[in-house]
Design a protein around this motif. Structure first.
Motif, short mmCIF file in Angstrom:
data_model
loop_
_atom_site.label_atom_id
_atom_site.label_comp_id
_atom_site.label_asym_id
_atom_site.label_seq_id
_atom_site.Cartn_x
_atom_site.Cartn_y
_atom_site.Cartn_z
N LEU A 279 0.84 -1.20 0.00
CA LEU A 279 0.00 0.00 0.00
C LEU A 279 0.88 1.25 0.00
O LEU A 279 1.81 1.37 0.79
N SER A 280 0.56 2.20 -0.88
CA SER A 280 1.36 3.41 -1.00
C SER A 280 0.49 4.63 -1.22
O SER A 280 -0.59 4.54 -1.82
N VAL A 281 0.96 5.77 -0.74
CA VAL A 281 0.41 7.09 -1.07
C VAL A 281 1.59 7.97 -1.43
O VAL A 281 2.50 8.14 -0.62
N LEU B 137 -1.55 6.48 6.98
CA LEU B 137 -2.01 5.10 6.79
C LEU B 137 -3.39 4.90 7.41
O LEU B 137 -4.27 4.28 6.80
N VAL C 187 -6.02 6.44 5.18
CA VAL C 187 -6.32 5.62 4.00
C VAL C 187 -7.24 4.46 4.37
O VAL C 187 -8.19 4.14 3.64
N ALA D 176 -5.38 5.66 -1.63
CA ALA D 176 -4.09 5.05 -1.91
C ALA D 176 -3.77 5.18 -3.40
O ALA D 176 -4.66 5.12 -4.24
N SER E 192 -11.41 -0.98 -1.78
CA SER E 192 -10.80 0.33 -1.91
C SER E 192 -11.81 1.35 -1.40
O SER E 192 -12.84 1.57 -2.03
#
Length: 512
Positions: free
Chosen positions: A273-275, A305, A308, A315, A328
């Motif tokens: 998981l990334s932003v 985190l 999200v 994300a 999501s």
């Protein structure tokens, strides 16, 4: 109870036999507080013990029914906010009272704005330059001084408020829960600053629910209980355990309940998981019945985190798997429908509605349960609220009481109660015990244990490392946008977590 006599002439602040009642309820019952010049004096007590009322009287926001208040030996018959400021008494409140539409520089210099020479125009360039210099000097931090206050994190707002007070060169400086939103590194900077100010002759009154802070930084401490001062002690001759006992008149060895929940199959799985610009490639698993601790410095990505996971932020890559489904969340509504709950750090702004009743707050997230043919079944709603008031031991006059009339600890319980009315399977708790007393903390920790015993899972984000170890099964540590370590709570220490959170283990950052 030890005391300082007026004959010494050393006290800067003396509040004697303070009495204050609200609607027949006695908030202060002949309370006393004496603070020596140039010392750091702690003030502690459970929520409702009278701390806030005593400080508001000192600030001139409340007027005592009877009292004798003197500053440097001079009796002050009636303090007002302007008189307190004239006397050099400045306050840093737990609620960050800053204009949300102002920039950092504008907020710092509000009421004392520099102007362009020979004109009435504000010198915004100078405000930005000075703001940058002051924040670097006081906290060794670089904040976006051109950003709006509403765009800052809770910790950043707290730092701005502290810096703004210091610009006024206070004679008496009152800190009300100053580190509630700060991680350990920022708190250490603040402690060094407070010690320096005391050495320079500033008198510090330090209010905190973190008793280890009181033990670490204060010279003396006054303990309030039920509106009275029950002791004033030298910190060299006492400790946090004794202070806790005096606060609540009982022992507190079992602050953290034993973990008895049996862990089940994975409930939540994060895969890469990334932003962008906040955190990267976070992978983790939370099992049913588990309490997972999460921590990291400001900017580590830990708070992002949590946002999200509850649909407050999107994300940019990676997967969130809940049970067997890849999801999501684009909005908090979607997260709530998936049986997730978030109790935010800033409960007053994001978790509760202060001008609504306990009943309205408690059922806000589950109103659908009480609709009958499109109409609200108020009797069923009231019965549900009263059951939660009993279950969480919320101290209130009744379900109809406005939430702003409750203490901070009880407001936090209502923020939790709001989600207990739903069939929630994963609770996201962001600094759940910030600003609450040790008695309320113990009750919240017990509630966390009850939730997991019933099969729910909990992720708790906290900067209180003792708390993380005490309530969680595992701790994930984030540093610069990545999870750097997973630790088993029963086999780790606060020093080990802190080393991971600051990068000190890799020689990346030196703290202290």
């Amino acid at each position: 109870m030890s005391d300082i006599t007026e004959a010494t002439g050393r006290h800067t602040l003396r509040m004697k036999n303070v009495v204050k009642a609200f609607g027949g309820a006695l908030a202060l019952d002949r309370a006393n507080l004496t603070v020596e010049r140039g010392t750091i004096h702690g003030l502690v007590g459970q929520n409702g013990a009278g701390k806030s009322t005593l400080i508001k009287i000192l600030a001139g926001l409340h007027h005592a029914d009877s009292a004798e208040i003197s500053i440097d030996g001079v009796i002050e018959p009636r303090l007002t906010p302007s008189r307190a400021e004239t006397l050099g008494i400045h306050f840093i409140y737990q609620d960050r009272l800053l204009p949300p539409s102002f920039t950092v520089g504008e907020a710092l210099f509000l009421g004392h704005e520099p102007v362009v020479a020979g004109s009435p125009l504000l010198n915004r360039a100078k405000m930005r330059e000075e703001a940058t210099r002051l924040l670097k000097s006081y906290f060794d931090l670089e904040l976006p001084v051109g950003a709006l206050i509403c765009e800052l994190t809770t910790a950043e707002k707290q730092i701005i408020q502290i810096t703004r007070a210091l610009l006024r060169k206070p004679r008496i400086l009152v800190f009300d829960e100053p580190t509630a939103a700060l991680v350990r590194r920022e708190a250490e900077f603040l402690f060094r600053l407070i010690r320096r100010l005391a050495q320079e002759g500033v008198t510090i009154l330090y209010i905190s629910h973190y008793l280890k802070e009181i033990e670490e930084i204060c010279d003396r401490v006054t303990i309030l209980r039920n509106g009275r001062d029950v002791a004033t002690l030298d910190l060299a001759e006492t400790n946090a355990d004794e202070i806790s006992r005096l606060m609540i008149a009982r022992e507190t060895e079992n602050l953290y309940p034993a973990r008895i929940a049996k862990l089940g199959e994975p409930l939540l799985t994060l895969r890469g998981l990334s932003v962008s610009g906040k955190f990267h490639a976070v992978s983790a698993t939370v099992r049913r019945g588990e309490v997972l601790g999460l921590t990291g410095l400001l900017g580590s990505g830990a708070k992002d985190l949590m946002r999200v996971l509850f649909g407050l932020e999107k994300a940019t890559s990676g997967d969130v798997v809940l049970g067997q489904r890849t999801l999501s969340f684009n909005t908090p509504r979607e997260a709530a429908r998936a049986r997730l709950a978030l109790v935010p750090e800033d409960r007053r702004r994001h978790g509760i509605a202060l001008d609504m009743s306990v009943r309205e707050n408690t059922t806000l997230a589950s109103l659908g349960r009480f609709l009958r043919f499109g109409l609200l079944d108020t009797q069923a709603e009231l019965e549900s609220t009263n059951a939660l008031i009993d279950r969480l031991q919320i101290k209130t006059k009744g379900a109809g009481s406005l939430l702003r009339s409750l203490s901070g600890g009880n407001q936090q319980k209502v923020a939790l109660a709001k989600w207990l009315g739903r069939d929630t399977q994963l609770y996201l708790l962001d600094e759940p015990t910030v600003g609450v007393d040790i008695g309320a903390k113990a009750e919240i920790y017990g509630l966390i244990g009850d939730l997991t015993a019933r099969g729910a899972s909990v992720i708790i984000l906290s900067s209180d490392l003792d708390e993380l170890i005490g309530v969680s099964d595992r701790v994930l540590v984030m540093f610069r946008g990545r999870i750097t370590r997973e630790l088993v709570s029963s086999n780790t220490t606060t020093d080990e977590i802190l080393a991971e959170a600051t990068g000190a283990r890799e020689g990346l950052t030196h703290v202290g």
